[in-house]
Design a protein around this motif. Structure first.
Motif, PDB file in Angstrom:
ATOM      1  N   ARG A 179      70.035  -4.050 -79.956  1.00 18.83           N
ATOM      2  CA  ARG A 179      70.346  -4.953 -81.074  1.00 18.83           C
ATOM      3  C   ARG A 179      70.828  -6.308 -80.574  1.00 18.83           C
ATOM      4  O   ARG A 179      70.485  -7.356 -81.131  1.00 18.83           O
ATOM      5  CB  ARG A 179      71.423  -4.316 -81.969  1.00 18.83           C
ATOM      6  N   VAL A 180      71.632  -6.295 -79.491  1.00 16.18           N
ATOM      7  CA  VAL A 180      72.184  -7.565 -78.988  1.00 16.18           C
ATOM      8  C   VAL A 180      71.069  -8.452 -78.428  1.00 16.18           C
ATOM      9  O   VAL A 180      70.970  -9.629 -78.776  1.00 16.18           O
ATOM     10  CB  VAL A 180      73.257  -7.311 -77.912  1.00 16.18           C
ATOM     11  N   VAL A 181      70.214  -7.900 -77.554  1.00 19.46           N
ATOM     12  CA  VAL A 181      69.170  -8.748 -76.961  1.00 19.46           C
ATOM     13  C   VAL A 181      68.161  -9.167 -78.024  1.00 19.46           C
ATOM     14  O   VAL A 181      67.610 -10.286 -77.957  1.00 19.46           O
ATOM     15  CB  VAL A 181      68.473  -8.054 -75.774  1.00 19.46           C
ATOM     16  N   ARG A 182      67.916  -8.305 -79.007  1.00 18.59           N
ATOM     17  CA  ARG A 182      67.005  -8.674 -80.095  1.00 18.59           C
ATOM     18  C   ARG A 182      67.570  -9.857 -80.874  1.00 18.59           C
ATOM     19  O   ARG A 182      66.851 -10.819 -81.184  1.00 18.59           O
ATOM     20  CB  ARG A 182      66.795  -7.471 -81.014  1.00 18.59           C
ATOM     21  N   TYR A 183      68.856  -9.814 -81.172  1.00 18.80           N
ATOM     22  CA  TYR A 183      69.504 -10.909 -81.883  1.00 18.80           C
ATOM     23  C   TYR A 183      69.467 -12.200 -81.052  1.00 18.80           C
ATOM     24  O   TYR A 183      69.135 -13.280 -81.571  1.00 18.80           O
ATOM     25  CB  TYR A 183      70.952 -10.530 -82.197  1.00 18.80           C
ATOM     26  N   LEU A 184      69.795 -12.089 -79.754  1.00 21.91           N
ATOM     27  CA  LEU A 184      69.851 -13.285 -78.919  1.00 21.91           C
ATOM     28  C   LEU A 184      68.469 -13.904 -78.724  1.00 21.91           C
ATOM     29  O   LEU A 184      68.336 -15.130 -78.620  1.00 21.91           O
ATOM     30  CB  LEU A 184      70.477 -12.942 -77.567  1.00 21.91           C
ATOM     31  N   ALA A 185      67.420 -13.080 -78.703  1.00 19.83           N
ATOM     32  CA  ALA A 185      66.065 -13.609 -78.556  1.00 19.83           C
ATOM     33  C   ALA A 185      65.545 -14.164 -79.879  1.00 19.83           C
ATOM     34  O   ALA A 185      65.012 -15.276 -79.931  1.00 19.83           O
ATOM     35  CB  ALA A 185      65.131 -12.502 -78.043  1.00 19.83           C
ATOM     36  N   ALA A 186      65.710 -13.395 -80.962  1.00 22.78           N
ATOM     37  CA  ALA A 186      65.093 -13.769 -82.239  1.00 22.78           C
ATOM     38  C   ALA A 186      65.900 -14.800 -83.001  1.00 22.78           C
ATOM     39  O   ALA A 186      65.333 -15.687 -83.649  1.00 22.78           O
ATOM     40  CB  ALA A 186      64.898 -12.522 -83.101  1.00 22.78           C
ATOM     41  N   GLN A 187      67.227 -14.705 -82.955  1.00 18.80           N
ATOM     42  CA  GLN A 187      68.072 -15.563 -83.769  1.00 18.80           C
ATOM     43  C   GLN A 187      68.709 -16.718 -82.988  1.00 18.80           C
ATOM     44  O   GLN A 187      68.916 -17.794 -83.542  1.00 18.80           O
ATOM     45  CB  GLN A 187      69.190 -14.731 -84.418  1.00 18.80           C
ATOM     46  N   ALA A 188      69.035 -16.482 -81.720  1.00 18.63           N
ATOM     47  CA  ALA A 188      69.740 -17.510 -80.943  1.00 18.63           C
ATOM     48  C   ALA A 188      68.832 -18.257 -79.979  1.00 18.63           C
ATOM     49  O   ALA A 188      69.278 -19.199 -79.323  1.00 18.63           O
ATOM     50  CB  ALA A 188      70.897 -16.867 -80.175  1.00 18.63           C
ATOM     51  N   GLY A 189      67.566 -17.868 -79.876  1.00 15.29           N
ATOM     52  CA  GLY A 189      66.596 -18.635 -79.109  1.00 15.29           C
ATOM     53  C   GLY A 189      66.661 -18.488 -77.605  1.00 15.29           C
ATOM     54  O   GLY A 189      66.090 -19.312 -76.873  1.00 15.29           O
ATOM     55  N   HIS A 190      67.299 -17.447 -77.089  1.00 13.81           N
ATOM     56  CA  HIS A 190      67.369 -17.274 -75.639  1.00 13.81           C
ATOM     57  C   HIS A 190      66.021 -16.811 -75.090  1.00 13.81           C
ATOM     58  O   HIS A 190      65.295 -16.043 -75.728  1.00 13.81           O
ATOM     59  CB  HIS A 190      68.471 -16.274 -75.270  1.00 13.81           C
ATOM     60  N   ARG A 191      65.704 -17.284 -73.860  1.00 16.79           N
ATOM     61  CA  ARG A 191      64.413 -16.980 -73.248  1.00 16.79           C
ATOM     62  C   ARG A 191      64.544 -16.405 -71.837  1.00 16.79           C
ATOM     63  O   ARG A 191      63.526 -16.071 -71.221  1.00 16.79           O
ATOM     64  CB  ARG A 191      63.546 -18.251 -73.181  1.00 16.79           C
ATOM     65  N   ARG A 192      65.737 -16.293 -71.304  1.00 13.62           N
ATOM     66  CA  ARG A 192      65.934 -15.797 -69.940  1.00 13.62           C
ATOM     67  C   ARG A 192      66.955 -14.660 -69.987  1.00 13.62           C
ATOM     68  O   ARG A 192      68.099 -14.865 -70.429  1.00 13.62           O
ATOM     69  CB  ARG A 192      66.421 -16.923 -69.014  1.00 13.62           C
ATOM     70  N   PHE A 193      66.562 -13.480 -69.493  1.00 19.75           N
ATOM     71  CA  PHE A 193      67.399 -12.291 -69.586  1.00 19.75           C
ATOM     72  C   PHE A 193      67.484 -11.587 -68.238  1.00 19.75           C
ATOM     73  O   PHE A 193      66.471 -11.420 -67.548  1.00 19.75           O
ATOM     74  CB  PHE A 193      66.826 -11.311 -70.618  1.00 19.75           C
ATOM     75  N   VAL A 194      68.697 -11.178 -67.888  1.00 17.11           N
ATOM     76  CA  VAL A 194      68.946 -10.345 -66.712  1.00 17.11           C
ATOM     77  C   VAL A 194      69.547  -9.044 -67.209  1.00 17.11           C
ATOM     78  O   VAL A 194      70.622  -9.051 -67.834  1.00 17.11           O
ATOM     79  CB  VAL A 194      69.897 -11.034 -65.709  1.00 17.11           C
ATOM     80  N   LEU A 195      68.875  -7.937 -66.954  1.00 18.13           N
ATOM     81  CA  LEU A 195      69.278  -6.642 -67.501  1.00 18.13           C
ATOM     82  C   LEU A 195      69.660  -5.691 -66.370  1.00 18.13           C
ATOM     83  O   LEU A 195      68.891  -5.480 -65.433  1.00 18.13           O
ATOM     84  CB  LEU A 195      68.138  -6.031 -68.320  1.00 18.13           C
ATOM     85  N   ALA A 196      70.862  -5.109 -66.486  1.00 16.93           N
ATOM     86  CA  ALA A 196      71.358  -4.208 -65.446  1.00 16.93           C
ATOM     87  C   ALA A 196      70.974  -2.764 -65.693  1.00 16.93           C
ATOM     88  O   ALA A 196      71.234  -1.914 -64.846  1.00 16.93           O
ATOM     89  CB  ALA A 196      72.888  -4.319 -65.348  1.00 16.93           C
ATOM     90  N   ASP A 197      70.386  -2.460 -66.834  1.00 21.77           N
ATOM     91  CA  ASP A 197      70.090  -1.083 -67.200  1.00 21.77           C
ATOM     92  C   ASP A 197      68.666  -0.722 -66.780  1.00 21.77           C
ATOM     93  O   ASP A 197      67.698  -1.101 -67.423  1.00 21.77           O
ATOM     94  CB  ASP A 197      70.253  -0.886 -68.708  1.00 21.77           C
ATOM     95  N   LEU A 198      68.541   0.030 -65.668  1.00 18.62           N
ATOM     96  CA  LEU A 198      67.229   0.394 -65.157  1.00 18.62           C
ATOM     97  C   LEU A 198      66.726   1.725 -65.697  1.00 18.62           C
ATOM     98  O   LEU A 198      65.650   2.173 -65.309  1.00 18.62           O
ATOM     99  CB  LEU A 198      67.274   0.474 -63.622  1.00 18.62           C
ATOM    100  N   THR A 199      67.497   2.381 -66.553  1.00 19.57           N
ATOM    101  CA  THR A 199      67.037   3.643 -67.102  1.00 19.57           C
ATOM    102  C   THR A 199      65.795   3.424 -67.961  1.00 19.57           C
ATOM    103  O   THR A 199      65.649   2.400 -68.622  1.00 19.57           O
ATOM    104  CB  THR A 199      68.131   4.312 -67.950  1.00 19.57           C
ATOM    105  N   VAL A 200      64.899   4.385 -67.918  1.00 19.80           N
ATOM    106  CA  VAL A 200      63.662   4.330 -68.694  1.00 19.80           C
ATOM    107  C   VAL A 200      63.876   5.152 -69.958  1.00 19.80           C
ATOM    108  O   VAL A 200      64.070   6.362 -69.886  1.00 19.80           O
ATOM    109  CB  VAL A 200      62.475   4.881 -67.891  1.00 19.80           C
ATOM    110  N   PRO A 201      63.860   4.532 -71.130  1.00 19.25           N
ATOM    111  CA  PRO A 201      64.204   5.256 -72.355  1.00 19.25           C
ATOM    112  C   PRO A 201      63.093   6.196 -72.798  1.00 19.25           C
ATOM    113  O   PRO A 201      61.929   6.017 -72.425  1.00 19.25           O
ATOM    114  CB  PRO A 201      64.407   4.131 -73.379  1.00 19.25           C
ATOM    115  N   PRO A 202      63.429   7.192 -73.603  1.00 24.02           N
ATOM    116  CA  PRO A 202      62.400   8.074 -74.168  1.00 24.02           C
ATOM    117  C   PRO A 202      61.566   7.307 -75.196  1.00 24.02           C
ATOM    118  O   PRO A 202      61.933   6.206 -75.622  1.00 24.02           O
ATOM    119  CB  PRO A 202      63.228   9.186 -74.830  1.00 24.02           C
ATOM    120  N   PRO A 203      60.437   7.883 -75.625  1.00 31.34           N
ATOM    121  CA  PRO A 203      59.561   7.174 -76.577  1.00 31.34           C
ATOM    122  C   PRO A 203      60.250   6.792 -77.883  1.00 31.34           C
ATOM    123  O   PRO A 203      59.807   5.854 -78.565  1.00 31.34           O
ATOM    124  CB  PRO A 203      58.428   8.182 -76.826  1.00 31.34           C
ATOM    125  N   SER A 204      61.333   7.491 -78.240  1.00 33.86           N
ATOM    126  CA  SER A 204      62.021   7.176 -79.491  1.00 33.86           C
ATOM    127  C   SER A 204      62.823   5.885 -79.416  1.00 33.86           C
ATOM    128  O   SER A 204      63.266   5.374 -80.440  1.00 33.86           O
ATOM    129  CB  SER A 204      62.955   8.330 -79.885  1.00 33.86           C
TER     130      SER A 204
END
Length: 311
Positions: free
Chosen positions: A92-117
């Motif tokens: 939700r946070v990255v979606r908000y920052l990309a869609a609403q706040a206009g951010h275009r550069r992201f560094v993500l520390a979470d390397l886990t691969v989520p399930p299809p859900s």
């Protein structure tokens, strides 16, 4: 990509030569399966990365991780929420920052691969900003192998860097991002694995390295000093210690707020709210609906999140 994976897992094929590779898994799946067999044969201890994968819903955890999960189920109602709640929140946070706040550069520390859900974090970003660049940064060798196979795609990179060392992490990210411009940095629950002084020093260093307008997303495990959640927190910390998974700290919300340096300004966690500090992951909805009460699973309520901006 496959060539890289084959180099990274060269010894896996030799040690797992007799392992029956499932049919119809494709070349990437074959390499990852052999990597899994190799790691299983060479590691009797659970891995923090593999435990996180299992909590997210990996249907085939190693025996060592399954043993940890069984113990967590004994003390935590729905222990998967310890991983699922922050992952959904970070989406939700990255979606908000990309869609609403206009951010275009992201560094993500979470390397886990989520399930299809669940939607991968970079996909949440690129759903709204096709020109965004996302860099996953981590230091666990197996996590890096999986992420390079399953997360990397155009405008997405995976780099080796320890997020607990801001200089190393941002140097890795600088291979793909202009750090003179605002960047969003997601740190996962990193501060829950270090003491107060180290956590504040780490956040202070990130604030120094990042350009004005940057945002840092911080999550942490939380529990009061007494009561049912405090007992759950002590049990979880004991399980981590006994299985060699490293320290894990559950702090009260007020103590988490005290870790933030003065040059990090919290963003509002929901519509109609004043800027504040850490809130439960289930309460962080910047575009609504505003959630101030209601059922929160005990495990989900034990992870808090804040998004702070660098002035």
């Amino acid at each position: 990509m496959i060539d890289t994976l084959l180099r990274d897992t060269a010894t896996a094929e030799a040690s797992a030569a007799t392992a029956p590779v499932p049919p119809d898994v494709g070349e990437t799946g074959r390499v990852l399966y052999l990597q899994r067999e190799h790691d299983h044969r060479h590691s009797l201890l659970p891995s923090p990365f593999r435990v996180a994968q299992a909590l997210l819903g990996d249907p085939h955890p190693y025996e060592s991780e399954q043993h940890v999960l069984n113990q967590l189920w004994d003390v935590v109602p729905v222990p998967g929420e310890l991983a699922l709640a922050p992952y959904r929140c970070h989406g939700r946070v990255v979606r908000y920052l990309a869609a609403q706040a206009g951010h275009r550069r992201f560094v993500l520390a979470d390397l886990t691969v989520p399930p299809p859900s669940l939607t991968p974090l970079h996909a949440e970003v690129h759903r709204y900003t096709g020109d965004a660049t996302t860099v996953y940064v981590g230091s666990d060798p197996m996590a890096l192998t999986h992420a390079r196979a399953l997360l990397a795609e155009p405008c997405v990179a995976v780099e080796d860097g320890n997020v607990l060392d801001p200089d190393t992490a941002m140097t890795a990210a600088a291979e793909h991002l202009d750090l003179s411009l605002p960047v969003v940095v997601q740190l996962g629950t990193a501060i829950s694995h270090c003491n107060d002084r180290t956590a504040t020093a780490m956040l202070t260093r990130y604030a120094h390295l990042l350009a004005p307008g940057s945002v840092v997303i911080v999550s942490a495990y939380t529990a009061p000093a007494a009561g049912p959640r405090a007992r759950i927190a002590r049990a979880v910390a004991d399980i981590h210690h006994r299985h060699g998974l490293g320290p894990i700290r559950f702090r009260p919300i007020a103590a988490l707020d005290n870790l933030l340096p003065g040059n990090m300004i919290p963003l509002p966690s929901g519509p109609g709210r004043a800027p504040g500090g850490f809130v439960s992951c289930d309460r962080w909805w910047p575009t609504g609906p505003r959630i101030d009460s209601g059922p929160v699973s005990p495990a989900a309520g034990m992870v808090a999140t804040v998004a702070v901006t660098i002035p």
